[in-house]
Design an enzyme around this catalytic site. Structure first.
Site, PDB file in Angstrom:
ATOM      1  N   ARG A  82      -2.239 -14.680   4.087  1.00 53.41           N
ATOM      2  CA  ARG A  82      -3.036 -14.035   5.149  1.00 53.41           C
ATOM      3  C   ARG A  82      -2.305 -14.146   6.481  1.00 53.41           C
ATOM      4  O   ARG A  82      -2.330 -13.231   7.295  1.00 53.41           O
ATOM      5  CB  ARG A  82      -4.419 -14.694   5.276  1.00 53.41           C
ATOM      6  CG  ARG A  82      -5.357 -14.470   4.118  1.00 53.41           C
ATOM      7  CD  ARG A  82      -5.817 -13.055   3.936  1.00 53.41           C
ATOM      8  NE  ARG A  82      -6.613 -12.542   5.021  1.00 53.41           N
ATOM      9  CZ  ARG A  82      -7.206 -11.346   5.007  1.00 53.41           C
ATOM     10  NH1 ARG A  82      -7.081 -10.546   3.952  1.00 53.41           N
ATOM     11  NH2 ARG A  82      -7.895 -10.914   6.030  1.00 53.41           N
ATOM     12  N   TYR A 139     -12.278  -1.895  -4.133  1.00 53.21           N
ATOM     13  CA  TYR A 139     -12.849  -2.069  -2.793  1.00 53.21           C
ATOM     14  C   TYR A 139     -14.382  -1.980  -2.795  1.00 53.21           C
ATOM     15  O   TYR A 139     -14.981  -1.647  -1.771  1.00 53.21           O
ATOM     16  CB  TYR A 139     -12.260  -1.024  -1.842  1.00 53.21           C
ATOM     17  CG  TYR A 139     -10.884  -1.382  -1.320  1.00 53.21           C
ATOM     18  CD1 TYR A 139     -10.683  -2.511  -0.524  1.00 53.21           C
ATOM     19  CD2 TYR A 139      -9.781  -0.586  -1.587  1.00 53.21           C
ATOM     20  CE1 TYR A 139      -9.427  -2.840  -0.030  1.00 53.21           C
ATOM     21  CE2 TYR A 139      -8.518  -0.900  -1.094  1.00 53.21           C
ATOM     22  CZ  TYR A 139      -8.355  -2.033  -0.315  1.00 53.21           C
ATOM     23  OH  TYR A 139      -7.118  -2.352   0.189  1.00 53.21           O
ATOM     24  N   GLU A 161      -9.455 -10.242  -7.876  1.00 58.39           N
ATOM     25  CA  GLU A 161      -8.426  -9.216  -7.666  1.00 58.39           C
ATOM     26  C   GLU A 161      -7.262  -9.354  -8.657  1.00 58.39           C
ATOM     27  O   GLU A 161      -6.755  -8.348  -9.166  1.00 58.39           O
ATOM     28  CB  GLU A 161      -7.929  -9.279  -6.219  1.00 58.39           C
ATOM     29  CG  GLU A 161      -9.026  -8.881  -5.244  1.00 58.39           C
ATOM     30  CD  GLU A 161      -8.632  -8.954  -3.785  1.00 58.39           C
ATOM     31  OE1 GLU A 161      -9.411  -8.467  -2.951  1.00 58.39           O
ATOM     32  OE2 GLU A 161      -7.549  -9.504  -3.471  1.00 58.39           O
ATOM     33  N   ARG A 175       2.289  -6.698   8.783  1.00 60.78           N
ATOM     34  CA  ARG A 175       1.538  -5.588   9.386  1.00 60.78           C
ATOM     35  C   ARG A 175       2.076  -5.219  10.762  1.00 60.78           C
ATOM     36  O   ARG A 175       2.062  -4.048  11.141  1.00 60.78           O
ATOM     37  CB  ARG A 175       0.051  -5.931   9.431  1.00 60.78           C
ATOM     38  CG  ARG A 175      -0.592  -5.743   8.051  1.00 60.78           C
ATOM     39  CD  ARG A 175      -2.011  -6.217   8.021  1.00 60.78           C
ATOM     40  NE  ARG A 175      -2.725  -5.740   6.846  1.00 60.78           N
ATOM     41  CZ  ARG A 175      -3.927  -6.168   6.484  1.00 60.78           C
ATOM     42  NH1 ARG A 175      -4.536  -7.088   7.210  1.00 60.78           N
ATOM     43  NH2 ARG A 175      -4.515  -5.688   5.414  1.00 60.78           N
ATOM     44  N   LYS A 219       0.824  -1.214   0.000  1.00 64.91           N
ATOM     45  CA  LYS A 219       0.000   0.000   0.000  1.00 64.91           C
ATOM     46  C   LYS A 219       0.861   1.268   0.000  1.00 64.91           C
ATOM     47  O   LYS A 219       2.076   1.202   0.238  1.00 64.91           O
ATOM     48  CB  LYS A 219      -0.941  -0.052   1.207  1.00 64.91           C
ATOM     49  CG  LYS A 219      -1.974  -1.190   1.128  1.00 64.91           C
ATOM     50  CD  LYS A 219      -2.939  -1.144   2.309  1.00 64.91           C
ATOM     51  CE  LYS A 219      -4.026  -2.200   2.180  1.00 64.91           C
ATOM     52  NZ  LYS A 219      -4.985  -2.155   3.317  1.00 64.91           N
ATOM     53  N   THR A 258      -5.766  -7.292  10.500  1.00 62.06           N
ATOM     54  CA  THR A 258      -6.060  -5.988   9.887  1.00 62.06           C
ATOM     55  C   THR A 258      -5.489  -4.841  10.718  1.00 62.06           C
ATOM     56  O   THR A 258      -4.907  -3.896  10.175  1.00 62.06           O
ATOM     57  CB  THR A 258      -7.601  -5.815   9.746  1.00 62.06           C
ATOM     58  OG1 THR A 258      -8.134  -6.971   9.101  1.00 62.06           O
ATOM     59  CG2 THR A 258      -7.940  -4.583   8.947  1.00 62.06           C
ATOM     60  N   PHE A 312     -15.765   3.622   6.718  1.00 68.75           N
ATOM     61  CA  PHE A 312     -14.395   4.067   6.435  1.00 68.75           C
ATOM     62  C   PHE A 312     -14.072   4.066   4.936  1.00 68.75           C
ATOM     63  O   PHE A 312     -12.929   4.302   4.553  1.00 68.75           O
ATOM     64  CB  PHE A 312     -13.391   3.183   7.192  1.00 68.75           C
ATOM     65  CG  PHE A 312     -13.470   1.712   6.877  1.00 68.75           C
ATOM     66  CD1 PHE A 312     -12.903   1.190   5.719  1.00 68.75           C
ATOM     67  CD2 PHE A 312     -14.123   0.840   7.737  1.00 68.75           C
ATOM     68  CE1 PHE A 312     -12.976  -0.157   5.409  1.00 68.75           C
ATOM     69  CE2 PHE A 312     -14.205  -0.522   7.445  1.00 68.75           C
ATOM     70  CZ  PHE A 312     -13.632  -1.017   6.281  1.00 68.75           C
ATOM     71  N   ASN A 331      -2.245   0.042   6.991  1.00 69.24           N
ATOM     72  CA  ASN A 331      -1.740  -1.239   7.497  1.00 69.24           C
ATOM     73  C   ASN A 331      -0.832  -1.972   6.493  1.00 69.24           C
ATOM     74  O   ASN A 331      -0.771  -3.192   6.482  1.00 69.24           O
ATOM     75  CB  ASN A 331      -2.906  -2.119   7.962  1.00 69.24           C
ATOM     76  CG  ASN A 331      -3.918  -2.359   6.864  1.00 69.24           C
ATOM     77  OD1 ASN A 331      -3.693  -1.967   5.726  1.00 69.24           O
ATOM     78  ND2 ASN A 331      -5.010  -3.011   7.195  1.00 69.24           N
ATOM     79  N   HIS A 390      -2.141  -5.392   1.437  1.00 68.69           N
ATOM     80  CA  HIS A 390      -3.439  -6.036   1.196  1.00 68.69           C
ATOM     81  C   HIS A 390      -3.199  -7.468   0.738  1.00 68.69           C
ATOM     82  O   HIS A 390      -2.205  -7.738   0.062  1.00 68.69           O
ATOM     83  CB  HIS A 390      -4.195  -5.293   0.082  1.00 68.69           C
ATOM     84  CG  HIS A 390      -5.362  -6.083  -0.445  1.00 68.69           C
ATOM     85  ND1 HIS A 390      -6.602  -6.050   0.150  1.00 68.69           N
ATOM     86  CD2 HIS A 390      -5.446  -6.975  -1.473  1.00 68.69           C
ATOM     87  CE1 HIS A 390      -7.414  -6.889  -0.505  1.00 68.69           C
ATOM     88  NE2 HIS A 390      -6.734  -7.452  -1.493  1.00 68.69           N
TER      89      HIS A 390
HETATM   90  P1  GDP Z   1      -8.161  -6.930   5.475  1.00 65.43           P
HETATM   91  O1  GDP Z   1      -8.734  -8.069   4.659  1.00 65.43           O
HETATM   92  O2  GDP Z   1      -7.359  -7.430   6.656  1.00 65.43           O
HETATM   93  O3  GDP Z   1      -7.375  -5.945   4.633  1.00 65.43           O
HETATM   94  O4  GDP Z   1      -9.365  -6.129   6.143  1.00 65.43           O
HETATM   95  P2  GDP Z   1     -10.813  -5.660   5.604  1.00 65.43           P
HETATM   96  O5  GDP Z   1     -11.188  -6.383   4.349  1.00 65.43           O
HETATM   97  O6  GDP Z   1     -11.754  -5.710   6.779  1.00 65.43           O
HETATM   98  O7  GDP Z   1     -10.614  -4.097   5.279  1.00 65.43           O
HETATM   99  C1  GDP Z   1     -10.005  -3.670   4.086  1.00 65.43           C
HETATM  100  C2  GDP Z   1      -9.102  -2.501   4.390  1.00 65.43           C
HETATM  101  O8  GDP Z   1      -9.889  -1.392   4.828  1.00 65.43           O
HETATM  102  C3  GDP Z   1      -8.100  -2.719   5.537  1.00 65.43           C
HETATM  103  O9  GDP Z   1      -6.942  -3.401   5.150  1.00 65.43           O
HETATM  104  C4  GDP Z   1      -7.802  -1.286   5.957  1.00 65.43           C
HETATM  105  O10 GDP Z   1      -6.849  -0.648   5.109  1.00 65.43           O
HETATM  106  C5  GDP Z   1      -9.158  -0.614   5.778  1.00 65.43           C
HETATM  107  N1  GDP Z   1      -9.902  -0.572   7.047  1.00 65.43           N
HETATM  108  C6  GDP Z   1     -10.489  -1.596   7.720  1.00 65.43           C
HETATM  109  N2  GDP Z   1     -11.075  -1.172   8.859  1.00 65.43           N
HETATM  110  C7  GDP Z   1     -10.848   0.181   8.897  1.00 65.43           C
HETATM  111  C8  GDP Z   1     -11.217   1.219   9.828  1.00 65.43           C
HETATM  112  O11 GDP Z   1     -11.859   0.981  10.849  1.00 65.43           O
HETATM  113  N3  GDP Z   1     -10.813   2.495   9.517  1.00 65.43           N
HETATM  114  C9  GDP Z   1     -10.102   2.785   8.366  1.00 65.43           C
HETATM  115  N4  GDP Z   1      -9.735   4.058   8.127  1.00 65.43           N
HETATM  116  N5  GDP Z   1      -9.743   1.832   7.470  1.00 65.43           N
HETATM  117  C10 GDP Z   1     -10.106   0.564   7.734  1.00 65.43           C
END
Ligand code: GDP
Length: 139
Positions: free
Chosen positions: A87, A51, A128, A104, A11, A93, A59, A114, A117
């Protein structure tokens, strides 16, 4: 276990901090092999499309702002059980909750910024990979 492909993004925060090599070193040493890679600066439209599943989350706007603020590195990684393995090496996350040794934990700043991805399932990986790499670019 079967050889799989998964999709990865380093990222904008990782690229800004000059940590592409460090992130790649962790991934490669876990046995994942990059088989396609490209650096690009996403438009808002491209980030929103990628996304799409998160479009209703509160968010979403912040996530799109973040993912478009600088270049990313998009990659396809290959290996035995690559989706689950990636993963695991990626970490939770929220970097504060990520296990020691994960990308991470090492490079992520907070739940939004973080570092990387990774696809969470075979169907997601397929979507993807296809979003970023046309079939003719992949062996
Ligand atoms: P991942 O699969 O671990 O990447 O998590 P998710 O699919 O739940 O979320 C996708 C991405 O959205 C995450 O990697 C973060 O960059 C972002 N994200 C998730 N939760 C939050 C949040 O509470 N606040 C913000 N600003 N970004 C978030």
């Amino acid at each position: 276990m079967a050889i799989e492909r998964t999709f990865s993004i380093l990222k904008p925060d990782t690229v800004e901090k000059n940590k592409i090599g460090e992130a790649l070193a962790i991934l490669e040493s876990s046995g994942l092999r990059p088989v396609a890679m490209r650096m690009m600066h996403l438009t808002r439209k491209q980030a929103e499309g990628f996304y799409y599943v998160h479009r209703e989350r509160k968010f979403f706007g912040e996530l799109v702002d973040f993912m478009t603020r600088g270049p990313i590195v998009a990659m396809v990684l290959e290996g035995e059980g690559a989706i689950a393995k990636y993963r695991e090496v990626m970490g939770a996350t929220d970097p504060a909750k990520a296990a020691e040794g994960t990308v991470r934990k090492k490079l992520g700043a907070n739940i939004g910024e973080n570092a990387i991805h990774g696809s969470d399932a075979p169907e997601t990986a397929k979507f993807e990979i296809g979003y970023f790499f046309p079939g003719y670019e992949l062996g």
